[in-house]
Every structure is written in structure tokens, then in C-alpha cells.
Design a protein around this motif. Structure first.
Motif, short mmCIF file in Angstrom:
data_model
loop_
_atom_site.label_atom_id
_atom_site.label_comp_id
_atom_site.label_asym_id
_atom_site.label_seq_id
_atom_site.Cartn_x
_atom_site.Cartn_y
_atom_site.Cartn_z
N ILE A 127 146.61 48.23 63.00
CA ILE A 127 145.22 47.76 62.97
C ILE A 127 144.23 48.93 62.99
O ILE A 127 143.03 48.72 63.10
CB ILE A 127 144.93 46.79 64.12
N GLY A 128 144.74 50.16 62.88
CA GLY A 128 143.86 51.32 62.83
C GLY A 128 143.34 51.78 64.17
O GLY A 128 142.33 52.49 64.24
N ALA A 129 144.02 51.39 65.24
CA ALA A 129 143.61 51.79 66.59
C ALA A 129 144.38 53.03 67.02
O ALA A 129 145.49 53.28 66.56
CB ALA A 129 143.86 50.66 67.58
N SER A 130 143.79 53.80 67.91
CA SER A 130 144.53 54.89 68.54
C SER A 130 144.99 54.41 69.91
O SER A 130 144.31 53.62 70.57
CB SER A 130 143.65 56.13 68.69
N LEU A 131 146.17 54.84 70.31
CA LEU A 131 146.71 54.49 71.61
C LEU A 131 147.16 55.77 72.27
O LEU A 131 148.01 56.49 71.74
CB LEU A 131 147.88 53.52 71.47
N ASP A 132 146.55 56.08 73.41
CA ASP A 132 146.90 57.27 74.17
C ASP A 132 147.52 56.83 75.48
O ASP A 132 146.91 56.09 76.25
CB ASP A 132 145.64 58.11 74.43
N LEU A 133 148.75 57.27 75.72
CA LEU A 133 149.50 56.91 76.91
C LEU A 133 149.73 58.16 77.73
O LEU A 133 150.28 59.14 77.22
CB LEU A 133 150.83 56.28 76.50
N SER A 134 149.28 58.15 78.98
CA SER A 134 149.53 59.29 79.85
C SER A 134 150.11 58.80 81.17
O SER A 134 149.67 57.78 81.72
CB SER A 134 148.26 60.10 80.09
N SER A 135 151.13 59.50 81.63
CA SER A 135 151.79 59.14 82.87
C SER A 135 152.60 60.32 83.35
O SER A 135 153.02 61.17 82.56
CB SER A 135 152.72 57.93 82.66
N GLU A 136 152.79 60.38 84.64
CA GLU A 136 153.66 61.37 85.26
C GLU A 136 154.37 60.69 86.40
O GLU A 136 153.78 59.85 87.09
CB GLU A 136 152.85 62.54 85.82
N PRO A 137 155.62 61.06 86.64
CA PRO A 137 156.29 60.48 87.80
C PRO A 137 155.46 60.70 89.07
O PRO A 137 154.98 61.79 89.34
CB PRO A 137 157.61 61.26 87.85
N GLY A 138 155.23 59.61 89.79
CA GLY A 138 154.48 59.66 91.04
C GLY A 138 152.98 59.54 90.89
O GLY A 138 152.25 59.48 91.88
N ASN A 139 152.46 59.50 89.64
CA ASN A 139 151.01 59.50 89.44
C ASN A 139 150.49 58.34 88.61
O ASN A 139 149.41 58.42 88.03
CB ASN A 139 150.57 60.81 88.79
N GLY A 140 151.22 57.27 88.51
CA GLY A 140 150.73 56.10 87.78
C GLY A 140 150.69 56.32 86.28
O GLY A 140 151.17 57.31 85.75
N THR A 141 150.10 55.34 85.60
CA THR A 141 150.04 55.35 84.14
C THR A 141 148.66 54.93 83.69
O THR A 141 148.01 54.10 84.32
CB THR A 141 151.10 54.37 83.58
N ARG A 142 148.24 55.52 82.59
CA ARG A 142 146.93 55.21 81.99
C ARG A 142 147.12 55.08 80.48
O ARG A 142 147.69 55.94 79.84
CB ARG A 142 145.95 56.33 82.31
N VAL A 143 146.61 53.98 79.96
CA VAL A 143 146.66 53.72 78.51
C VAL A 143 145.22 53.53 78.03
O VAL A 143 144.48 52.74 78.62
CB VAL A 143 147.50 52.49 78.16
N VAL A 144 144.86 54.24 76.96
CA VAL A 144 143.53 54.09 76.38
C VAL A 144 143.72 53.73 74.91
O VAL A 144 144.39 54.44 74.16
CB VAL A 144 142.69 55.39 76.51
N ILE A 145 143.10 52.62 74.54
CA ILE A 145 143.16 52.15 73.15
C ILE A 145 141.74 52.16 72.60
O ILE A 145 140.83 51.63 73.24
CB ILE A 145 143.74 50.72 73.08
N LYS A 146 141.58 52.75 71.43
CA LYS A 146 140.26 52.83 70.79
C LYS A 146 140.36 52.23 69.39
O LYS A 146 141.31 52.51 68.66
CB LYS A 146 139.78 54.28 70.68
N LEU A 147 139.35 51.43 69.05
CA LEU A 147 139.30 50.80 67.74
C LEU A 147 137.87 50.59 67.31
O LEU A 147 137.06 50.06 68.06
CB LEU A 147 140.03 49.45 67.78
N SER A 148 137.56 51.02 66.10
CA SER A 148 136.24 50.76 65.54
C SER A 148 136.19 49.38 64.92
O SER A 148 137.16 48.94 64.30
CB SER A 148 135.91 51.80 64.46
N ALA A 149 135.06 48.70 65.10
CA ALA A 149 134.92 47.34 64.56
C ALA A 149 134.67 47.38 63.08
O ALA A 149 134.22 48.32 62.52
CB ALA A 149 133.78 46.62 65.26
#
Length: 149
Positions: A127-149
Motif C-alpha cells: 500500500i506504499g507505507a513505510s514500516l519501521d520496527l525497533s526493539s531490543e531485548p529488555g527494552n520493549g518494541t516500537r513500530v512506526v507506520i507512515k502512509l501518505s493519503a
């Protein structure tokens, strides 16, 4: 039972109520269980995506939520939906769980089974979105998805 919560909304309902309301509904379902704290914020005025994009975004969200509930051992999930005036949508999902080594997981045969990391990245790409996944053992997880309309 918990994973059933993240499969509850059908595509017609997502189209009817909108992406933000569908995500808030899922978060409310999790909140009502009382097993994990949830925070969901929406900034800006929701703009409409075509149905396929809206459904793919929601399915990616559900997969992330399902993974958090199954694997993270988190006590808090935070979801932020930002509808930018420049027609940029940003969805951030983060937890305070045990985290994991992203590259190790992406390269493992386990990640290739079922609907996992590879599927989330593929859906975003379709769908043309970017997905950035960041995580480290012991430090949780963060997912950022960006999409232009």
C-alpha cells in the motif's frame, strides 16, 4: 481468548466506522480485560484512505497487537494515530515488554511461518507505507507506520 480479541472487526465494519474508530474499538476491548494497560491517542482530523489501504493498515495493527499480547509480556501498550495536515498518516505502536533482536527474528525460519513480520512488511509495501520496527531485548518494541493519503 486474547488473540480472538484482535480478530473481532470485519472489513465492512472498518469501512463503516473508519480506521481510528476501529483501532480505538480494539484497544477498548483490550482495556476491558484488565490484563494490560492501554493508551490510545488520535491527533488531527482523520482523512479517508481507499478501503484496501484502510483494511491493510488495520490488519497490520491487529498483527502487531496480537504479537504484543502473545509474546511481549508487556504491562502497557501505547498507540498513537496522527493525521497530519499534509495528508501524512503516522501510526505508532509501542509496548514496554521484553523486546527482541529484530534482525535475528527477521532472519529466522520462525518469522517466515504464518502471518508474521514478513507479512506485516509486505502489506505495508503493497500500500506504499513505510514500516519501521525497533526493539531490543529488555527494552520493549516500537513500530512506526507512515502512509501518505
Amino acid at each position: 481468548d486474547l488473540s480472538g480479541l484482535t480478530k473481532s472487526l470485519h472489513t465492512d465494519r472498518i469501512s463503516d466506522i473508519g480506521l481510528a474508530a476501529a483501532i480505538q474499538s480494539e484497544m477498548d476491548s483490550i482495556r476491558r480485560t484488565g490484563i494490560i494497560d492501554v493508551v490510545c491517542t488520535v491527533e488531527g482530523d482523520e482523512f479517508q484512505f481507499e478501503d484496501q489501504k484502510r483494511i491493510f493498515l488495520f490488519r497490520i495493527f491487529q498483527e502487531i497487537l496480537n504479537n504484543i499480547l502473545k509474546h511481549s509480556k508487556a504491562s502497557t501498550i501505547k498507540v498513537s494515530l496522527h493525521f497530519n495536515v499534509n495528508n501524512l498518516f503516522i501510526m505508532t505502536i509501542e509496548d514496554n515488554g521484553i523486546g527482541f533482536n529484530v534482525e535475528e527474528k527477521r532472519n529466522s525460519s520462525q518469522a517466515l511461518k504464518g502471518v508474521g513480520l514478513k507479512s506485516m512488511f509486505n502489506r505495508a509495501h503493497l500500500i506504499g507505507a513505510s514500516l519501521d520496527l525497533s526493539s531490543e531485548p529488555g527494552n520493549g518494541t516500537r513500530v512506526v507506520i507512515k502512509l501518505s493519503a
